[in-house]
Design a protein around this motif. Structure first.
Motif: not given
Length: 651
Positions: A478-503
């Motif tokens: 799941t780290d490959h599919i959607l990474p964690a980290g300081a850049e991505v984790l703050p977007l967990r409740s903002n799916v449109p923005e979060l989707s930009r980091y898929a894979f």
């Protein structure tokens, strides 16, 4: 029927199904936990159900992942989580209070209870004989709403322990030994139960380390009996009233024998927790960073041992040592005993009580560095540094290596330090208890601008058409599919923005390509979706229009998450996997989900889907949230007849 701990606890909580390996069972959930990386979405899902209050014995919201407040987003999420907890009858653990699994073990985990957590390492609580299962946030939200939890009853692998751990060999080495034997796939479809005379030589924190790392084998859960060791731990935590005896099982179809006295210090080499070797075979490698902590090894027992090893010594020049305590209780004991001074004077940096470096939230290693960590995962890039090499070791090996500057067999340090645990632990403070219903009703839930509404989930259409957007290999995490980290984790409740980091770490153009194509499909190898329980890894694919994933096999929690968000999982044979190419256009007919017809340029293939009848119903409705809303509506209309989500046998 086999007499196992798993069976006894399941039978006491059984709502539907039969506890037979491979069959679907439904159990009543006593407790739930969330952490903030998964919790914001889980509570948005719970709110969407429209209930006034949770229906569990205990539900706890922990903030331990997104604790870096570099802008408003994490701080806003924390405020949202606090207000939701106050509004719906949930305990709240604020940032800096501790790591969810360590805290839950201290405060709430109890023998014979069932616990469902939106974190894959929830089985840590199996250390006290609690049936603890990791799941996606939506499943946890439904458990809070009173729905039973449905899962496939696993085979039970009995692990018989005999003897006693030698000096300088710890429970982490036992856990790594299980990974050496089973790998990251060998536990799939199984529960690991520990029994035998060696069990009573392990303290509850040591059992917790073993149960925690069992997740990396793919196991559904890990369980220890509840004995006098368990009773003493709960008594020391001021919770002796929670103790009940749970004798070990007596009938295991498959047994692994482990002689503790024959174990030696082990290390998992990158990039997989299953790549295990004896430290003695690979020692001498130069080390730039050592990190001790995470939900695997941040207990008071672990850090007291490390403090004793470091006492009156200094960390080697060029090595950065980070210490991450598991809870404020751990910190307070280290301060009171004076052992915190040993850590500080040795040159260690003390980080706040949180997950931190384990999920790439700070503490990233230098470029190309070798980082020794007492964590549970060493996936490529997870540390925050793409080319760092992360090695998983015990606290003893980590401390010895920090002193020498190279990977070191800790047995070289000579006399093993003995530590004494307190007879009575200091209170695990700073948790806000649930408000009474009359006060809770007056609480306003606070939402910041980064918290977006949940996407609407439409029903499954009769035909899916599109291109294979991406083809990946085995053991994609799941780290490959959607990474964690300081850049991505703050977007967990903002799916449109979060989707930009898929894979994003696999194929930076994936999200853009999916949007341009209006969706499509993903093809994967064996064990697709191993690792974290983050349901976002399924939800962002659905948001981008991916309605099917075709893979050789799926990891348990990620498979559930795909179904929960209406993404069709399909199983490929080896030849079918080899035949499919990126860019291939597919037409998938969904009339019969047990035998799905797929047309493509190479002709036609028939694929199966690992769906139970209830999962097929969920998938056809578009996902578990629309399915649950309908079920709740039916329950309200028939509530006078005594039915409801917690009593149904057809969910």
């Amino acid at each position: 029927m086999a007499d196992t701990l798993l069976r006894r606890i399941v039978e006491r909580h059984l709502v539907g199904g039969r506890p037979q390996p491979g069959e679907e069972v439904e159990i009543r959930v006593d407790q739930t936990l969330t952490q903030d990386a998964t919790g914001t979405l889980a509570y948005l899902e719970f709110e969407a159900l429209g209930l006034p209050r949770v229906r569990t014995e205990v539900s706890v919201s922990y903030v331990d992942h997104n604790t870096l407040q570099t802008d408003f987003r994490n701080a806003d999420d924390h405020r949202y989580l606090r207000s939701v907890a106050r509004r719906y009858g949930i305990y709240f653990s604020p940032p800096g209070n501790g790591i969810c699994h360590q805290l839950h073990l201290e405060r709430f985990a109890a023998p014979g209870k069932t616990l469902l957590g939106s974190d894959s390492h929830t089985p840590t609580a199996g250390a006290v004989g609690c049936l603890a299962l990791g799941a996606g946030g939506l499943d946890v939200a439904l458990a809070m709403a009173g729905f039973p939890y449905t899962f496939t009853y696993p085979e039970v692998l009995g692990v018989r322990l005999s003897g006693e751990l030698p000096d300088w060999v710890s429970a982490k080495d036992l856990a790594l030994e299980m990974l050496r034997r089973l790998g990251v796939r060998g536990g799939r479809g199984k529960a690991l139960e520990y029994f035998g005379p060696g069990v009573r030589t392990l303290s509850v924190p040591e059992r917790a380390t073993v149960a925690n790392l069992g997740t990396e084998t793919g196991a559904t859960t890990s369980l220890f009996p509840s004995d006098w060791v368990t009773r003493e731990f709960l008594r020391a935590q001021g919770r002796e009233g929670d103790w009940v005896p749970l004798p070990e099982g007596e009938d295991y179809g498959e047994v692994e024998e482990v002689e503790l006295g024959r174990l030696e210090p082990l290390v998992a080499l990158p990039p997989s927790p299953g790549n295990v070797r004896p430290v003695a075979e690979v020692e001498g490698m130069e080390v730039q960073q050592v990190v001790i902590g995470s939900c695997t090894n941040s207990s008071l027992r672990d850090l007291k041992v490390v403090a004793r090893i470091l006492r009156d010594r200094r960390v080697a020049e060029g090595v950065e040592l980070l210490i991450v305590p598991g809870s404020r209780q751990v910190v307070e004991h280290l301060v009171r005993s004076g052992e915190m001074l040993h850590l500080l004077r040795a040159g260690a940096r003390i980080l706040e009580c949180a997950c931190g470096p384990c999920i790439g939230m700070g503490g990233a290693p230098p470029s190309g560095a070798a980082s020794l960590r007492t964590f549970n995962r060493n996936f490529e890039g997870r540390s925050g540094t793409p080319d760092a090499r992360v090695f998983l070791v015990s606290p003893e090996t980590a401390a010895a290596s920090a002193l020498r500057g190279v990977l070191t067999d800790p047995r070289e340090l000579g006399r093993y330090p003995r530590v004494r645990m307190p007879s009575r632990f200091l209170p695990s403070g700073n948790l806000l208890p649930p408000l009474p219903p009359e006060e809770a009703e007056r609480v306003e839930v606070v939402r910041g601008p980064n918290i977006r509404p949940l996407p609407e989930l439409s029903p499954l259409p009769p035909v899916l058409e599109g291109k294979v957007l991406l083809k990946v290999g085995d053991d994609v995490t799941t780290d490959h599919i959607l990474p964690a980290g300081a850049e991505v984790l703050p977007l967990r409740s903002n799916v449109p923005e979060l989707s930009r980091y898929a894979f994003a770490r696999v194929d930076p153009g994936f999200a853009r390509r999916a949007a341009e194509e209006g969706g499509g499909f993903v093809v994967g190898g064996e064990n697709y979706g191993q690792g974290s329980s983050r349901e976002h890894a399924a939800l962002v694919l659905r948001y981008l229009g991916v309605r099917a994933v075709l893979a050789r096999s799926f990891a348990r929690i990620h498979l559930d998450n795909l179904i929960n968000f209406g993404v069709l999982p399909l199983l490929l044979e080896p030849s079918q996997y080899e035949a499919l190419r990126e860019g291939e256009r597919l037409r998938i007919e969904t009339g019969e989900l047990k035998r799905v017809r797929v047309r493509w340029s190479g002709g036609e293939m028939i694929l199966s889907s690992p769906l139970s009848p209830s999962e097929e119903e969920i998938l056809r409705e578009g996902g578990k949230l629309p399915w649950a809303r309908r079920r709740l509506g039916e329950w309200v209309s028939t509530s006078s007849r005594g039915t409801g989500p917690g009593t149904s046998t057809t969910t």
